[in-house]
Design a protein around this motif. Sequence first.
Motif, PDB file in Angstrom:
ATOM      1  N   TYR A  71       0.809  -1.219   0.000  1.00 35.43           N
ATOM      2  CA  TYR A  71       0.000   0.000   0.000  1.00 35.43           C
ATOM      3  C   TYR A  71       0.841   1.268   0.000  1.00 35.43           C
ATOM      4  O   TYR A  71       0.444   2.279  -0.566  1.00 35.43           O
ATOM      5  N   LEU A  72       1.995   1.244   0.599  1.00 29.84           N
ATOM      6  CA  LEU A  72       2.821   2.445   0.769  1.00 29.84           C
ATOM      7  C   LEU A  72       3.143   3.157  -0.543  1.00 29.84           C
ATOM      8  O   LEU A  72       2.993   4.379  -0.617  1.00 29.84           O
ATOM      9  N   PRO A  73       3.560   2.476  -1.603  1.00 29.98           N
ATOM     10  CA  PRO A  73       3.834   3.198  -2.859  1.00 29.98           C
ATOM     11  C   PRO A  73       2.609   3.927  -3.412  1.00 29.98           C
ATOM     12  O   PRO A  73       2.727   5.031  -3.943  1.00 29.98           O
ATOM     13  N   PHE A  74       1.425   3.323  -3.284  1.00 28.42           N
ATOM     14  CA  PHE A  74       0.206   3.980  -3.754  1.00 28.42           C
ATOM     15  C   PHE A  74      -0.097   5.222  -2.927  1.00 28.42           C
ATOM     16  O   PHE A  74      -0.506   6.244  -3.465  1.00 28.42           O
ATOM     17  N   TYR A  75       0.116   5.133  -1.623  1.00 23.81           N
ATOM     18  CA  TYR A  75      -0.111   6.281  -0.748  1.00 23.81           C
ATOM     19  C   TYR A  75       0.854   7.410  -1.077  1.00 23.81           C
ATOM     20  O   TYR A  75       0.448   8.565  -1.183  1.00 23.81           O
ATOM     21  N   ILE A  76       2.109   7.077  -1.260  1.00 21.40           N
ATOM     22  CA  ILE A  76       3.120   8.096  -1.567  1.00 21.40           C
ATOM     23  C   ILE A  76       2.810   8.771  -2.896  1.00 21.40           C
ATOM     24  O   ILE A  76       2.862   9.995  -3.015  1.00 21.40           O
ATOM     25  N   LYS A  77       2.460   7.987  -3.921  1.00 20.39           N
ATOM     26  CA  LYS A  77       2.142   8.553  -5.232  1.00 20.39           C
ATOM     27  C   LYS A  77       0.885   9.418  -5.148  1.00 20.39           C
ATOM     28  O   LYS A  77       0.832  10.506  -5.715  1.00 20.39           O
ATOM     29  N   SER A  78      -0.115   8.951  -4.428  1.00 25.47           N
ATOM     30  CA  SER A  78      -1.346   9.714  -4.281  1.00 25.47           C
ATOM     31  C   SER A  78      -1.080  11.047  -3.587  1.00 25.47           C
ATOM     32  O   SER A  78      -1.603  12.082  -3.987  1.00 25.47           O
ATOM     33  N   LYS A  79      -0.244  11.029  -2.560  1.00 23.12           N
ATOM     34  CA  LYS A  79       0.102  12.262  -1.853  1.00 23.12           C
ATOM     35  C   LYS A  79       0.877  13.206  -2.759  1.00 23.12           C
ATOM     36  O   LYS A  79       0.630  14.408  -2.770  1.00 23.12           O
ATOM     37  N   ALA A  80       1.799  12.673  -3.549  1.00 25.21           N
ATOM     38  CA  ALA A  80       2.581  13.506  -4.465  1.00 25.21           C
ATOM     39  C   ALA A  80       1.674  14.152  -5.510  1.00 25.21           C
ATOM     40  O   ALA A  80       1.818  15.340  -5.817  1.00 25.21           O
ATOM     41  N   ILE A  81       0.726  13.386  -6.048  1.00 25.39           N
ATOM     42  CA  ILE A  81      -0.214  13.941  -7.029  1.00 25.39           C
ATOM     43  C   ILE A  81      -1.071  15.022  -6.380  1.00 25.39           C
ATOM     44  O   ILE A  81      -1.303  16.083  -6.969  1.00 25.39           O
ATOM     45  N   ASN A  82      -1.518  14.779  -5.175  1.00 24.58           N
ATOM     46  CA  ASN A  82      -2.327  15.765  -4.455  1.00 24.58           C
ATOM     47  C   ASN A  82      -1.530  17.045  -4.209  1.00 24.58           C
ATOM     48  O   ASN A  82      -2.055  18.152  -4.375  1.00 24.58           O
ATOM     49  N   ASP A  83      -0.266  16.922  -3.821  1.00 20.97           N
ATOM     50  CA  ASP A  83       0.583  18.096  -3.594  1.00 20.97           C
ATOM     51  C   ASP A  83       0.776  18.887  -4.887  1.00 20.97           C
ATOM     52  O   ASP A  83       0.709  20.118  -4.892  1.00 20.97           O
ATOM     53  N   LEU A  84       1.019  18.182  -5.995  1.00 23.77           N
ATOM     54  CA  LEU A  84       1.182  18.861  -7.278  1.00 23.77           C
ATOM     55  C   LEU A  84      -0.120  19.528  -7.729  1.00 23.77           C
ATOM     56  O   LEU A  84      -0.097  20.627  -8.287  1.00 23.77           O
ATOM     57  N   GLU A  85      -1.236  18.877  -7.473  1.00 26.60           N
ATOM     58  CA  GLU A  85      -2.519  19.482  -7.825  1.00 26.60           C
ATOM     59  C   GLU A  85      -2.762  20.751  -7.006  1.00 26.60           C
ATOM     60  O   GLU A  85      -3.275  21.749  -7.527  1.00 26.60           O
ATOM     61  N   ASN A  86      -2.364  20.741  -5.737  1.00 24.39           N
ATOM     62  CA  ASN A  86      -2.478  21.950  -4.909  1.00 24.39           C
ATOM     63  C   ASN A  86      -1.596  23.069  -5.462  1.00 24.39           C
ATOM     64  O   ASN A  86      -2.016  24.228  -5.504  1.00 24.39           O
ATOM     65  N   GLN A  87      -0.375  22.731  -5.874  1.00 20.47           N
ATOM     66  CA  GLN A  87       0.491  23.732  -6.504  1.00 20.47           C
ATOM     67  C   GLN A  87      -0.141  24.247  -7.786  1.00 20.47           C
ATOM     68  O   GLN A  87      -0.079  25.445  -8.095  1.00 20.47           O
ATOM     69  N   GLY A  88      -0.753  23.342  -8.539  1.00 17.89           N
ATOM     70  CA  GLY A  88      -1.424  23.733  -9.771  1.00 17.89           C
ATOM     71  C   GLY A  88      -2.590  24.665  -9.513  1.00 17.89           C
ATOM     72  O   GLY A  88      -2.786  25.649 -10.241  1.00 17.89           O
ATOM     73  N   ASN A  89      -3.359  24.391  -8.479  1.00 20.59           N
ATOM     74  CA  ASN A  89      -4.480  25.268  -8.127  1.00 20.59           C
ATOM     75  C   ASN A  89      -3.989  26.654  -7.727  1.00 20.59           C
ATOM     76  O   ASN A  89      -4.618  27.658  -8.058  1.00 20.59           O
ATOM     77  N   TYR A  90      -2.861  26.708  -7.029  1.00 21.96           N
ATOM     78  CA  TYR A  90      -2.260  28.000  -6.678  1.00 21.96           C
ATOM     79  C   TYR A  90      -1.866  28.752  -7.951  1.00 21.96           C
ATOM     80  O   TYR A  90      -2.136  29.947  -8.088  1.00 21.96           O
ATOM     81  N   LEU A  91      -1.248  28.033  -8.891  1.00 22.78           N
ATOM     82  CA  LEU A  91      -0.845  28.660 -10.148  1.00 22.78           C
ATOM     83  C   LEU A  91      -2.069  29.163 -10.917  1.00 22.78           C
ATOM     84  O   LEU A  91      -2.055  30.272 -11.465  1.00 22.78           O
ATOM     85  N   VAL A  92      -3.135  28.383 -10.939  1.00 21.09           N
ATOM     86  CA  VAL A  92      -4.374  28.803 -11.607  1.00 21.09           C
ATOM     87  C   VAL A  92      -4.903  30.089 -10.970  1.00 21.09           C
ATOM     88  O   VAL A  92      -5.297  31.026 -11.673  1.00 21.09           O
ATOM     89  N   GLN A  93      -4.882  30.173  -9.649  1.00 25.42           N
ATOM     90  CA  GLN A  93      -5.331  31.387  -8.958  1.00 25.42           C
ATOM     91  C   GLN A  93      -4.486  32.589  -9.353  1.00 25.42           C
ATOM     92  O   GLN A  93      -5.009  33.682  -9.579  1.00 25.42           O
ATOM     93  N   ARG A  94      -3.182  32.382  -9.455  1.00 20.14           N
ATOM     94  CA  ARG A  94      -2.288  33.485  -9.841  1.00 20.14           C
ATOM     95  C   ARG A  94      -2.522  33.919 -11.288  1.00 20.14           C
ATOM     96  O   ARG A  94      -2.477  35.101 -11.605  1.00 20.14           O
ATOM     97  N   VAL A  95      -2.761  32.949 -12.175  1.00 22.70           N
ATOM     98  CA  VAL A  95      -3.052  33.282 -13.576  1.00 22.70           C
ATOM     99  C   VAL A  95      -4.351  34.084 -13.652  1.00 22.70           C
ATOM    100  O   VAL A  95      -4.422  35.101 -14.358  1.00 22.70           O
ATOM    101  N   GLU A  96      -5.359  33.650 -12.931  1.00 24.80           N
ATOM    102  CA  GLU A  96      -6.643  34.362 -12.950  1.00 24.80           C
ATOM    103  C   GLU A  96      -6.501  35.770 -12.371  1.00 24.80           C
ATOM    104  O   GLU A  96      -7.110  36.718 -12.887  1.00 24.80           O
ATOM    105  N   ALA A  97      -5.707  35.938 -11.331  1.00 22.55           N
ATOM    106  CA  ALA A  97      -5.474  37.268 -10.764  1.00 22.55           C
ATOM    107  C   ALA A  97      -4.742  38.158 -11.768  1.00 22.55           C
ATOM    108  O   ALA A  97      -5.071  39.344 -11.926  1.00 22.55           O
TER     109      ALA A  97
END
Length: 110
Positions: free
Chosen positions: A23-49
Amino acid sequence: MMKKKGIFIVVICIVAISLIVCYLPFYIKSKAINDLENQGNYLVQRVEAYKKKNHKLPQYLEDMQLNLPDNYPLNYNTTKDSGIYVVSFQVGFFRSMVYYSDRKEWEFQK
């Protein structure tokens, strides 16, 4: 009786360790994707601003003066004929997550 109890405990430990290792590799990958998606959402907010302030999309990430590191994992692209942009990042070999500004949603893409 004591020997059976010891074997049972060993089997339970082996099963538990196996589950964690699987299970650990799936958890780590899922967390990494979630972190990148959060960074992406921040970038989207900055683009919209930026778009709201300047009445146009930034041509490059540098236009927004975000002081991003050289190895920034997200990509930003605009279309030439409209106000649509995409933000994307790799999640594996030949797979990426892409945010489409016209749909305002993330989706996996091969």
